[in-house]
Design a protein around this motif. Structure first.
Motif: not given
Length: 286
Positions: A189-191, A264-275
């Motif tokens: 989340i922090t990233r 939702r926008a933040f969720q997308a950012a988290v998933l992109e960081q994990r990818r």
């Protein structure tokens, strides 16, 4: 010929394939530390320019051959950026670079540029005159399609709050006690908060800082469970400022539901960081 668009009353000039970055910065409310010179100095911007320069084709309208602006006092060797004096002054850049700068300034401004600026550049003869609302033509084109969807959207809107209430009630029955975010979840989340477009700011209000310069949560910032206190994966929460956390906690599910687009926008950012993290891991293990 120089053409002028208008974003919320602020002029933005373009000529050929070039956009005025100074105009864009002023139209985006002159955010501090995000001037064209600040952005051009970033390592990430340099990497993009290198890639753009090596992949430019003969069809790309670079600055030097066709911009036709008088008063150029500096033209970068890649032809993507120029500094101009006089009434057409400021920092100008090729549109591919300029639209990347728009994303750096703000998501709403980036969306406007993607829709309006590119349309005007692709159809210069139809570009709106200065002072004319540049969104009108685009909205006119989309109105009929949106009109057909209004009835469906109205029904969904009237029932959305009830559906959210039923969902939360079911989660209370099934999930039960609070589960704190693990250290790995907090790190993910922090990233996401540290990266663009948030840049260390609260993703809920997009204003208060939630990370220190060292990248640690500021005092009072909270890892908030958005859906339910029993869901603690990285995509189930966000790091928000103390004021937002208090407001969401005390105001109930209706206010939380109204913040769904931001989450939702933040969720997308988290998933992109994990990818990206998985891709880096796989590349190091090969």
């Amino acid at each position: 010929m120089t053409t002028t668009l208008s974003y919320q009353g602020s002029p933005i000039r373009f000529r050929g394939a070039m956009l005025n970055l100074t105009d864009m910065w002023q139209a985006a409310n002159r955010p501090p530390n995000r001037r064209p010179s600040d952005w051009l100095a970033l390592e990430e911007t340099g990497r993009f320019r290198t890639h753009a320069g090596t992949h430019a084709s003969d069809a790309d309208d670079l600055f030097a051959p066709n911009a036709g602006l008088a008063g150029i006092c500096h033209l970068d060797t890649d032809g993507l950026v120029a500094t101009v004096r006089g009434h057409q002054g400021g920092t100008w850049a090729h549109w591919q670079l300029a639209l990347t700068y728009a994303r750096y300034l703000s998501p709403p401004f980036h969306l406007w540029c993607n829709t309006v600026v590119r349309t005007a550049m692709q159809r210069p003869d139809e570009a709106p005159a200065a002072g004319q609302d540049p969104l009108r033509a685009h909205l006119d084109q989309q109105f009929q399609r949106l009109h057909r969807r209004l009835d469906i959207l109205d029904v969904l809107d009237r029932h959305a709050a009830d559906l959210m209430f039923l969902q939360l009630s079911a989660q209370d029955l099934l999930l039960g006690a609070r589960r704190n975010f693990s250290a790995l979840s907090q790190a993910a989340i922090t990233r996401a908060v540290a990266a663009e477009p948030f840049g260390g700011r609260c993703p809920c209000c997009d204003n208060a800082p939630v990370l220190t310069e060292a990248g640690r949560p500021v005092a009072g910032a909270e890892f908030d469970h958005f859906f339910h206190r029993g869901l603690n994966r990285p995509e189930h929460g966000w790091l928000i400022c103390a004021d937002c956390h208090i407001e969401l906690t005390r105001s109930g599910y209706l206010l939380r539901f109204s913040h769904m687009p931001r989450f939702r926008a933040f969720q997308a950012a988290v998933l992109e960081q994990r990818r990206h993290s998985r891709m880096r891991h796989s590349s190091t293990t090969e």
